[in-house]
Design an enzyme around this catalytic site. Structure first.
Site, PDB file in Angstrom:
ATOM      1  N   MET A 281     -88.112 -56.583-105.426  1.00  0.00           N
ATOM      2  CA  MET A 281     -86.663 -56.424-105.278  1.00  0.00           C
ATOM      3  C   MET A 281     -86.261 -56.281-103.813  1.00  0.00           C
ATOM      4  O   MET A 281     -85.191 -56.727-103.408  1.00  0.00           O
ATOM      5  CB  MET A 281     -86.164 -55.217-106.082  1.00  0.00           C
ATOM      6  CG  MET A 281     -86.230 -55.392-107.587  1.00  0.00           C
ATOM      7  SD  MET A 281     -85.659 -57.002-108.170  1.00  0.00           S
ATOM      8  CE  MET A 281     -83.966 -57.004-107.587  1.00  0.00           C
ATOM      9  N   GLU A 282     -87.136 -55.664-103.026  1.00  0.00           N
ATOM     10  CA  GLU A 282     -86.848 -55.503-101.601  1.00  0.00           C
ATOM     11  C   GLU A 282     -86.823 -56.890-100.923  1.00  0.00           C
ATOM     12  O   GLU A 282     -85.931 -57.169-100.110  1.00  0.00           O
ATOM     13  CB  GLU A 282     -87.912 -54.607-100.947  1.00  0.00           C
ATOM     14  CG  GLU A 282     -87.704 -53.125-101.207  1.00  0.00           C
ATOM     15  CD  GLU A 282     -88.002 -52.694-102.645  1.00  0.00           C
ATOM     16  OE1 GLU A 282     -88.628 -53.468-103.403  1.00  0.00           O
ATOM     17  OE2 GLU A 282     -87.608 -51.572-103.014  1.00  0.00           O
TER      18      GLU A 282
ATOM     19  N   ASP B  51     -71.097 -65.080 -93.882  1.00  0.00           N
ATOM     20  CA  ASP B  51     -69.990 -64.369 -93.225  1.00  0.00           C
ATOM     21  C   ASP B  51     -69.668 -65.008 -91.872  1.00  0.00           C
ATOM     22  O   ASP B  51     -68.497 -65.150 -91.508  1.00  0.00           O
ATOM     23  CB  ASP B  51     -70.364 -62.896 -93.037  1.00  0.00           C
ATOM     24  CG  ASP B  51     -69.236 -62.067 -92.424  1.00  0.00           C
ATOM     25  OD1 ASP B  51     -68.067 -62.348 -92.737  1.00  0.00           O
ATOM     26  OD2 ASP B  51     -69.520 -61.151 -91.653  1.00  0.00           O
TER      27      ASP B  51
ATOM     28  N   LEU C  97     -81.820 -49.346-110.865  1.00  0.00           N
ATOM     29  CA  LEU C  97     -83.034 -48.814-111.478  1.00  0.00           C
ATOM     30  C   LEU C  97     -84.266 -48.994-110.602  1.00  0.00           C
ATOM     31  O   LEU C  97     -85.405 -48.840-111.059  1.00  0.00           O
ATOM     32  CB  LEU C  97     -83.225 -49.460-112.857  1.00  0.00           C
ATOM     33  CG  LEU C  97     -82.003 -49.283-113.783  1.00  0.00           C
ATOM     34  CD1 LEU C  97     -82.181 -50.061-115.074  1.00  0.00           C
ATOM     35  CD2 LEU C  97     -81.741 -47.819-114.079  1.00  0.00           C
ATOM     36  N   CYS C  98     -84.071 -49.331-109.323  1.00  0.00           N
ATOM     37  CA  CYS C  98     -85.181 -49.495-108.387  1.00  0.00           C
ATOM     38  C   CYS C  98     -85.654 -48.148-107.852  1.00  0.00           C
ATOM     39  O   CYS C  98     -84.850 -47.264-107.599  1.00  0.00           O
ATOM     40  CB  CYS C  98     -84.729 -50.332-107.189  1.00  0.00           C
ATOM     41  SG  CYS C  98     -85.132 -52.060-107.368  1.00  0.00           S
ATOM     42  N   HIS C  99     -86.958 -48.033-107.634  1.00  0.00           N
ATOM     43  CA  HIS C  99     -87.532 -46.812-107.061  1.00  0.00           C
ATOM     44  C   HIS C  99     -87.409 -46.837-105.541  1.00  0.00           C
ATOM     45  O   HIS C  99     -87.606 -47.885-104.928  1.00  0.00           O
ATOM     46  CB  HIS C  99     -89.013 -46.716-107.432  1.00  0.00           C
ATOM     47  CG  HIS C  99     -89.247 -46.583-108.897  1.00  0.00           C
ATOM     48  ND1 HIS C  99     -89.253 -47.667-109.740  1.00  0.00           N
ATOM     49  CD2 HIS C  99     -89.451 -45.499-109.684  1.00  0.00           C
ATOM     50  CE1 HIS C  99     -89.464 -47.252-110.982  1.00  0.00           C
ATOM     51  NE2 HIS C  99     -89.589 -45.951-110.977  1.00  0.00           N
TER      52      HIS C  99
END
Lengths: 167, 167, 167, 167, 167, 167
Positions: free
Chosen positions: E113-114, E128, E75-77
């Site tokens: 969010m970024e 990793d 739901l992120c733009h």
């Protein structure tokens, strides 16, 4: 009637385990119908005469989208497609384009979604190019025509089964 | 009749220059119809009772695909979408699901392709979950319902224009 | 001589801050040269006669790659490209194809990398189609031809500056 | 001379069927040459002294791009790469960087395009970091050096064949 | 207590409409803590001495992931990021790496969010590379440190507010 | 102590060669803990009562991210995942959500990174939906719980080994 394979007993979505299914060569063909006007078909055919990119653009978009299916459809497995083909058939009288996409893989699950995605994105790409001329264009009759391989073997769309039975 | 906007005079595809078009808030709504059986609709409704993820999965797939439109449709411009919504309407008698996707952006080109892509991928995702139960499912009636904003202003699909005229 | 703009004082890579740069319309054109044989160029020209997809495929691959530049080049900013064009010029005598890609954006940073990426992926796509016939094909002379817009204004590749000065 | 493998008899592009080709371990190495100035090479070497990220950034971009090849090159098959390596060789006198990318897979088709894509994107990433200092930088000599595996076995670039023959 | 902004009154997810929010420069910083062993930190520091790519790899992965946030978080733009930075701080005694990611944009919605995605993917990339040596490595303390810009202005994480209040 | 497997003797990153490793069915499970408030958990549970999409959204984001792992983590191999599952456990008293992601593949390398990526992106998606209500939410305890298959066989996280030993 059987329950949904992509939901567990609590109704929660998951990517089903295909690791126990046999690896075999599988194939699927899907179709879609673009309903536009005779004039648009005429325009496309004129473009073809001067080698215009209309169908080539839609064909490549369909092929590339088929390869991205598992990133578009949440519960689809990533598959190493061994072949993708997209074909168009123009009918100027009816103002229609019939699209067909055929995919092939050697894997433990089928390629129906790849063929369906390829045919849809090819149709959407045609719409993108045609929409300035015919914004009311409709895509319809998107369906699987046939699939082969795997445990269930050959499957034909109902209207093809009838044809086969009639023959 | 006007020529294709995405092809130059030699018929070669290109991404058209939108830099001179005005930035405005633009919106588009597309629709699609899923034709399956009453039993499948019943199964989905039973899933909803136990909070199953069927529609949520298709809704998210549609929203995420709308954001990827410019990577799927070769000649589409990348757009900073400001809103995406996907809705479903189930009709058990007819065995149908009506899907609708509405997109919004403040930019110099419209969001028709984003709405059309969203509605198609939501439909494909439903097909993916339903295909084990009803492989003959059909997607039809994929079309733009309306768009607003930009130089051309409000556009309504032909059948909606009639309704408006009749009212 | 100035230091690298994408590395901080410790030599660590970062995506530079362009938020204070002015938004303007910017444009860039890049080029590449494909060195193959006269026979291959002849084959491509024969394909064009039957409307074959060779150049259309490479053109679309270049356009789509230009739109993905910020996902391929680690320190590139995502840009809402307003135009992308890819052109080819065939020279059968020399066995060469000259590729050109032109990109445009209204933003606070330039589109050199988009034009360079577009031209490279178009060249790679041609190589993919030609490699069965001429695996020794070479891509060379990949460079920026010119860029416009932004604080630095017009920039021309050295060999074009000379031409301009000579004229 | 043989026709293009990616076009059918009508000249239409398609992803060729590799399902009947034997699965074997295949390998390919590609190269590219970056022509810049002695000062730029000196700057990069100074960065390396303070552990700067210049080459590491280009190396990772090349590795990640090799993994995305089938999404960039329209008719490439998705491949489960088992190894990717990118190396650089700096020559300050000539102002050059020689790039090499080697890919490996166990599959029914080769990895030439993955090696070529890796080497190109590594070169583009270097250009991105160097362009503020040397916008006239050129990428040239992009070609396949060798490939192994599959029905055709070992293939060497023409200039390497001569060396082998001379030895 | 306010309801979820990403769900409508029926609880259905959608991408919220940000078209009416003001465009301003917005910034966010997130952090994460990698808990491993002193020996692993020592190994990384030894690598840095020989200019090894450990931190450079994680840094680039974080930067590139921040740019892909809207494709990962449903739901992120999509946002045209104007800056991304990723930093590491090693503590050999505690066997810890503190990661920080700072993002900036000029847009009508924020970049929390970024920053959070950048910090997580940088941490995963370290895992990793380290997992063969320390598979029990833990990522913890992933949180937003601060954000600026937009209607709500400056926000500080609770433990930073205390520090500010104490000062 | 062994050196990093993803760096060569010069400290340069590369994608390791797994072509000689045996193909077997491999599985991995990772976990993460979301620390928020009792009120937020209550809100989520209220949403579940009205069939709200909170957990479904995070579940799908986790599943889709697991499939994109090799594009996010620079040195990860592309893997044809055969199963992905994401589960949540809510604890209203503690204001916590425990997330678990389990992945499966038949391949020559393991799926630890896929499980770790799935669990992280599911957590980030929850944060995205919850951040307007609780911006101070923390993600912690991200770790591998167990992995099976391949040469090294079963591996359990240290705290699970103790439990097993105690039993």
């Amino acid at each position: 009637m059987q329950a949904f394979t992509h939901l567990d007993s609590k109704g929660q979505a998951f990517m089903v385990d295909v690791s126990q299914k046999a690896v075999s060569t599988r194939q699927a063909t899907a179709t879609a119908l673009l309903q536009t006007t005779s004039q648009v078909i005429q325009l496309i055919e004129q473009q073809l005469v001067i080698k215009g990119d209309v169908l080539a653009t839609a064909r490549l978009a369909g092929i590339m989208a088929a390869k991205q299916t598992s990133q578009l459809i949440p519960l689809c497995h990533p598959l190493p497609l061994s072949q993708v083909q997209v074909h168009f058939q123009l009918d100027q009288n009816k103002g229609q384009i019939r699209i067909q996409c055929c995919c092939k893989v050697t894997a433990n699950t089928g390629v129906e979604m790849e063929a369906m995605t390829g045919v849809c994105v090819a149709a959407l790409t045609l719409y993108d190019m045609v929409k300035a001329v015919d914004p009311a264009l409709q895509i319809s009759d998107v369906q699987l025509l046939e699939k082969q391989g795997g445990k269930s073997g050959l499957w034909l769309a109902p209207h093809l089964q009838k044809e086969t039975a009639d023959a």
